[in-house]
Design a protein around this motif. Structure first.
Motif, PDB file in Angstrom:
ATOM      1  N   HIS A  70       0.840  -1.204   0.000  1.00  0.00           N
ATOM      2  CA  HIS A  70       0.000   0.000   0.000  1.00  0.00           C
ATOM      3  C   HIS A  70       0.871   1.249   0.000  1.00  0.00           C
ATOM      4  N   GLU A  71       1.898   1.268   0.858  1.00  0.00           N
ATOM      5  CA  GLU A  71       2.795   2.425   0.932  1.00  0.00           C
ATOM      6  C   GLU A  71       3.609   2.579  -0.351  1.00  0.00           C
ATOM      7  N   ARG A  72       3.966   1.473  -0.959  1.00  0.00           N
ATOM      8  CA  ARG A  72       4.685   1.524  -2.233  1.00  0.00           C
ATOM      9  C   ARG A  72       3.877   2.301  -3.266  1.00  0.00           C
ATOM     10  N   GLY A  73       2.594   2.022  -3.351  1.00  0.00           N
ATOM     11  CA  GLY A  73       1.741   2.730  -4.296  1.00  0.00           C
ATOM     12  C   GLY A  73       1.632   4.209  -3.987  1.00  0.00           C
ATOM     13  N   ILE A  74       1.543   4.560  -2.709  1.00  0.00           N
ATOM     14  CA  ILE A  74       1.469   5.964  -2.307  1.00  0.00           C
ATOM     15  C   ILE A  74       2.741   6.696  -2.714  1.00  0.00           C
ATOM     16  N   LEU A  75       3.896   6.086  -2.460  1.00  0.00           N
ATOM     17  CA  LEU A  75       5.172   6.746  -2.748  1.00  0.00           C
ATOM     18  C   LEU A  75       5.404   6.922  -4.244  1.00  0.00           C
ATOM     19  N   LEU A  76       4.974   5.983  -5.045  1.00  0.00           N
ATOM     20  CA  LEU A  76       5.116   6.133  -6.491  1.00  0.00           C
ATOM     21  C   LEU A  76       4.325   7.342  -6.991  1.00  0.00           C
ATOM     22  N   ASN A  77       3.227   7.662  -6.308  1.00  0.00           N
ATOM     23  CA  ASN A  77       2.413   8.816  -6.689  1.00  0.00           C
ATOM     24  C   ASN A  77       2.949  10.122  -6.118  1.00  0.00           C
ATOM     25  N   LEU A  78       3.468  10.082  -4.895  1.00  0.00           N
ATOM     26  CA  LEU A  78       3.850  11.308  -4.198  1.00  0.00           C
ATOM     27  C   LEU A  78       5.289  11.731  -4.442  1.00  0.00           C
ATOM     28  N   ALA A  79       6.140  10.832  -4.926  1.00  0.00           N
ATOM     29  CA  ALA A  79       7.555  11.170  -5.130  1.00  0.00           C
ATOM     30  C   ALA A  79       8.082  10.521  -6.398  1.00  0.00           C
ATOM     31  N   PRO A  80       7.492  10.829  -7.573  1.00  0.00           N
ATOM     32  CA  PRO A  80       7.930  10.162  -8.811  1.00  0.00           C
ATOM     33  C   PRO A  80       9.356  10.516  -9.218  1.00  0.00           C
ATOM     34  N   HIS A  81       9.914  11.592  -8.669  1.00  0.00           N
ATOM     35  CA  HIS A  81      11.290  11.972  -8.990  1.00  0.00           C
ATOM     36  C   HIS A  81      12.298  11.152  -8.201  1.00  0.00           C
ATOM     37  N   LEU A  82      11.858  10.527  -7.103  1.00  0.00           N
ATOM     38  CA  LEU A  82      12.769   9.786  -6.233  1.00  0.00           C
ATOM     39  C   LEU A  82      12.434   8.300  -6.121  1.00  0.00           C
ATOM     40  N   TYR A 140       1.049 -12.177  -3.567  1.00  0.00           N
ATOM     41  CA  TYR A 140       1.647 -10.838  -3.570  1.00  0.00           C
ATOM     42  C   TYR A 140       0.847  -9.902  -4.479  1.00  0.00           C
ATOM     43  N   ASP A 141       0.476 -10.393  -5.655  1.00  0.00           N
ATOM     44  CA  ASP A 141      -0.355  -9.608  -6.569  1.00  0.00           C
ATOM     45  C   ASP A 141      -1.693  -9.264  -5.926  1.00  0.00           C
ATOM     46  N   TRP A 142      -2.232 -10.205  -5.168  1.00  0.00           N
ATOM     47  CA  TRP A 142      -3.532  -9.962  -4.520  1.00  0.00           C
ATOM     48  C   TRP A 142      -3.418  -8.823  -3.505  1.00  0.00           C
ATOM     49  N   PHE A 143      -2.334  -8.816  -2.734  1.00  0.00           N
ATOM     50  CA  PHE A 143      -2.132  -7.737  -1.766  1.00  0.00           C
ATOM     51  C   PHE A 143      -2.005  -6.392  -2.477  1.00  0.00           C
ATOM     52  N   ALA A 144      -1.429  -6.405  -3.679  1.00  0.00           N
ATOM     53  CA  ALA A 144      -1.186  -5.165  -4.415  1.00  0.00           C
ATOM     54  C   ALA A 144      -2.242  -4.913  -5.483  1.00  0.00           C
ATOM     55  N   SER A 145      -3.400  -5.533  -5.349  1.00  0.00           N
ATOM     56  CA  SER A 145      -4.399  -5.499  -6.421  1.00  0.00           C
ATOM     57  C   SER A 145      -4.907  -4.103  -6.733  1.00  0.00           C
ATOM     58  N   LYS A 146      -4.828  -3.174  -5.759  1.00  0.00           N
ATOM     59  CA  LYS A 146      -5.309  -1.814  -5.995  1.00  0.00           C
ATOM     60  C   LYS A 146      -4.248  -0.925  -6.647  1.00  0.00           C
ATOM     61  N   GLY A 147      -3.051  -1.444  -6.828  1.00  0.00           N
ATOM     62  CA  GLY A 147      -1.994  -0.660  -7.458  1.00  0.00           C
ATOM     63  C   GLY A 147      -2.075  -0.743  -8.968  1.00  0.00           C
ATOM     64  N   ASN A 148      -1.162  -0.042  -9.630  1.00  0.00           N
ATOM     65  CA  ASN A 148      -1.186  -0.041 -11.096  1.00  0.00           C
ATOM     66  C   ASN A 148       0.092  -0.601 -11.699  1.00  0.00           C
ATOM     67  N   LEU A 149       0.848  -1.378 -10.920  1.00  0.00           N
ATOM     68  CA  LEU A 149       2.037  -2.027 -11.460  1.00  0.00           C
ATOM     69  C   LEU A 149       1.647  -3.357 -12.103  1.00  0.00           C
ATOM     70  N   PRO A 150       2.407  -3.817 -13.096  1.00  0.00           N
ATOM     71  CA  PRO A 150       2.082  -5.085 -13.763  1.00  0.00           C
ATOM     72  C   PRO A 150       2.114  -6.264 -12.794  1.00  0.00           C
ATOM     73  N   ARG A 151       1.250  -7.225 -13.041  1.00  0.00           N
ATOM     74  CA  ARG A 151       1.215  -8.434 -12.220  1.00  0.00           C
ATOM     75  C   ARG A 151       2.386  -9.349 -12.592  1.00  0.00           C
ATOM     76  N   HIS A 152       2.549 -10.416 -11.817  1.00  0.00           N
ATOM     77  CA  HIS A 152       3.701 -11.290 -12.052  1.00  0.00           C
ATOM     78  C   HIS A 152       3.497 -12.142 -13.301  1.00  0.00           C
ATOM     79  N   SER A 153       4.602 -12.636 -13.825  1.00  0.00           N
ATOM     80  CA  SER A 153       4.573 -13.489 -15.011  1.00  0.00           C
ATOM     81  C   SER A 153       5.722 -14.490 -14.905  1.00  0.00           C
ATOM     82  N   VAL A 154       5.596 -15.599 -15.598  1.00  0.00           N
ATOM     83  CA  VAL A 154       6.622 -16.643 -15.578  1.00  0.00           C
ATOM     84  C   VAL A 154       7.159 -16.832 -16.993  1.00  0.00           C
ATOM     85  N   HIS A 155       8.483 -16.947 -17.123  1.00  0.00           N
ATOM     86  CA  HIS A 155       9.127 -17.022 -18.439  1.00  0.00           C
ATOM     87  C   HIS A 155      10.180 -18.120 -18.448  1.00  0.00           C
TER      88      HIS A 155
END
Length: 567
Positions: A70-82, A140-155
């Motif tokens: 949750h905090e990760r998502g907040i920081l990406l919005n509030l401090a995109p320069h850092l 982990y994706d479920w916990f971050a479901s409200k964020g806008n980062l890509p979900r996990h993938s396997v390669h």
């Protein structure tokens, strides 16, 4: 709020400064006292990641993971320069291994009787397999479901666009999203600029006193400058004392002569940085999160033009500010890189610098260091010296949530209303941040033309200040494009930094304001120009410069293994 009420915060790392900001937003005057410089402890010695704590799932720390993403998502919005998004890849060799040992780590996280004994009794494979990691990343994706980062993938290993890892050892890569704060030192400075702004707007008092020490006489705090005579700089009765000195928390309680049980049991984490071109090329713009030979997960991170590798997890005693990376740790990290990227053939000679710090973890005398909780808690002491709140634990990711928790608890106990405002308050330098790469490039070109500086200089300054940069350069009368030798930084900007960003020493400039310690080459010419700026600012006498540079080179060698190039 009554101006006679004042919080005294001991420690100017990210948690102490964040609490100051939160209290100021709620109209409470604050004084921060720091015995050294800003961010000199764990803040500047971390892995520089803003992450949800994927590994914490194995220990059942669901609330910590939830808070962190949750905090990760907040920081990406509030401090995109850092704070920037970063994609990670986990190399995997097997499909089903690691489930028994991971299950026992999960049980031991919940303190299930016998789980720790079973972990040590049976030699289960600790290597995490594809199925286990896929389950963990789905959660982990479920916990971050409200964020806008890509979900996990396997390669499959060898797919285009992914790090070129060891195909003889690994068969798959599981990729997921987190974020990186390249310079948390600059983040702390930005928060302090915001503290000043808040104090001005609200007409309340805010002070930061670095290189000072607090002595308690009954309930009175007497603040003295270190290295000077015994004359008191400031004296007042604090409403509350917040011990935010991190892993030094127990030492702080001893120093102010307040009895307290042992609270801190920090572990040391060491990192290395290399400018090995081959490693940076095969890594690309993604990070690696891989198991080392002992099962510990270690990061290999893109870090500008260099690569950052870490970290270790070793129990330590003594003063946390005295730790350095050992030869064993350096070899451990180099060997881990070569396991993932054998074609690189990294050696100890490829290390440009190393650094080491102590995590402010709770005291836990038994068990593996990795099993100590990374969550944050508070310890209250009330007695003849007044009310003291000591912070235990905390992560770079959760600084804002921790500050909210501490501030709300303090204000509620004082009978005050608490209002959370930091969730939406931009960090200085984020205002009007360019939304696309094309807009950003156009802005760099505009500023380069306006100030007659190379684009490289604008990019370097932008990394330090974000959109606050133009306001700073405009405030400098008769701005000159003259640069500090060996850098892309204008000399007048350095003088501005010394005056406005609490700089006292050469180390403050190199390590925690200008971030030059992370440059591939640091020259004697650069140090001399910076020392001359300190002379001009009245921080150093002219006849002290030569000895200052020599002693600082010794400091860099001891704590960073960083060589200064003769010119």
């Amino acid at each position: 709020m009554n101006q006679s009420e004042r919080a005294l915060i001991l420690g100017a790392g990210i948690n102490g400064v964040a609490i100051a900001r939160e209290l100021l937003l709620n109209d409470m005057p604050v004084t921060i006292v720091e015995q050294g410089d800003l961010s000199q402890g764990a803040t500047s010695k971390s892995s520089r990641l803003i992450h949800g704590g994927l590994r914490y799932l194995e220990y059942g720390d669901f609330s910590l993971v939830s808070e962190s993403v949750h905090e990760r998502g907040i920081l990406l919005n509030l401090a995109p320069h850092l704070v920037k998004p970063l994609r990670f890849a986990i190399p995997l060799s097997h499909r089903i291994s690691g489930i028994p040992s991971s299950g026992l780590r999960f049980l031991s996280g919940f303190r299930v009787p016998g789980a720790a004994w079973l972990t040590s009794r049976f030699n289960f494979s600790s290597e995490r397999g594809l199925y286990l990691v896929d389950i963990g990343l789905t959660l982990y994706d479920w916990f971050a479901s409200k964020g806008n980062l890509p979900r996990h993938s396997v390669h499959n290993v060898g797919e285009t666009g992914l790090p070129q890892i060891n195909a003889d050892k690994f068969r798959w890569m599981a990729c997921y999203s987190d974020a990186q704060m390249r310079f948390p030192e600059r983040f702390v400075v930005a928060l302090l600029h915001d503290c000043q702004r808040i104090a001005r707007e609200k007409g309340i008092d805010f002070k930061l006193l670095t290189y000072h020490q607090v002595l308690l006489k009954d309930r009175t705090a007497q603040i003295h400058r270190l290295g000077a005579d015994a004359q008191t700089t400031e004296e007042f009765i604090p409403t509350v004392i917040i011990n935010a000195s991190g892993a030094c928390g127990d030492l702080t309680m001893e120093q102010i002569k307040v009895p307290s049980p042992r609270l801190m049991g920090g572990t040391k984490g060491s990192h290395i940085i290399t400018f090995h071109r081959g490693l940076r090329e095969v890594l690309g713009e993604q990070a690696i999160y891989s198991e080392a030979s002992d099962g510990r997960l270690v990061f290999i991170l893109p870090f500008g033009d260099s690569t950052l590798i870490g970290t270790t997890d070793v129990r330590v005693e003594g003063n946390p500010l005295d730790v350095t990376a050992t030869p064993e740790e350096l070899n451990y990290l180099v060997d881990m890189v070569n396991m993932v990227f054998p074609q690189v053939e990294l050696t100890l000679d490829d290390i440009n610098l190393h650094y080491s710090g102590v995590r402010p973890l709770p005291y836990q005398p038994e068990g593996k260091a990795a099993s100590i909780s990374r969550d944050h808690t508070l310890n209250d002491t009330e007695g003849p010296s007044g009310w003291i709140v000591t912070l235990v634990g905390g992560k770079l990711t959760s600084w804002r949530a921790f500050a909210e928790m501490v501030s709300e608890r303090i204000l509620r106990k004082l009978g005050k209303s608490y209002f959370s405002q930091s969730k939406t308050r931009l960090v200085p330098g984020a205002e009007g941040y360019p939304q696309t790469e094309d807009i950003f490039k156009a802005e760099v070109d505009r500023l380069a033309e306006k100030y007659q500086l190379p684009s490289e200089s604008i990019l370097s300054l932008w990394t330090l200040q974000g959109t606050h940069l133009e306001e700073i350069l405009d405030s400098i009368a008769e701005f000159s494009p003259e640069l500090i030798r060996g850098t892309s930084l204008p000399r007048q900007y350095v003088l501005w930094t010394i005056k406005h960003e609490w700089v006292e020493t050469l180390g403050d400039l190199v390590e925690r304001r200008l971030m030059l310690v992370f440059a591939e080459t640091l020259t004697e010419e650069t140090l001399r120009d910076l020392a001359d700026c300190l002379v001009d600012a009245g921080k150093v006498l002219p006849d002290q410069v030569s000895d200052l540079i020599q002693s600082y080179q010794t400091h860099l060698d001891h704590f960073y293994g960083k060589a200064v190039v003769s010119t």
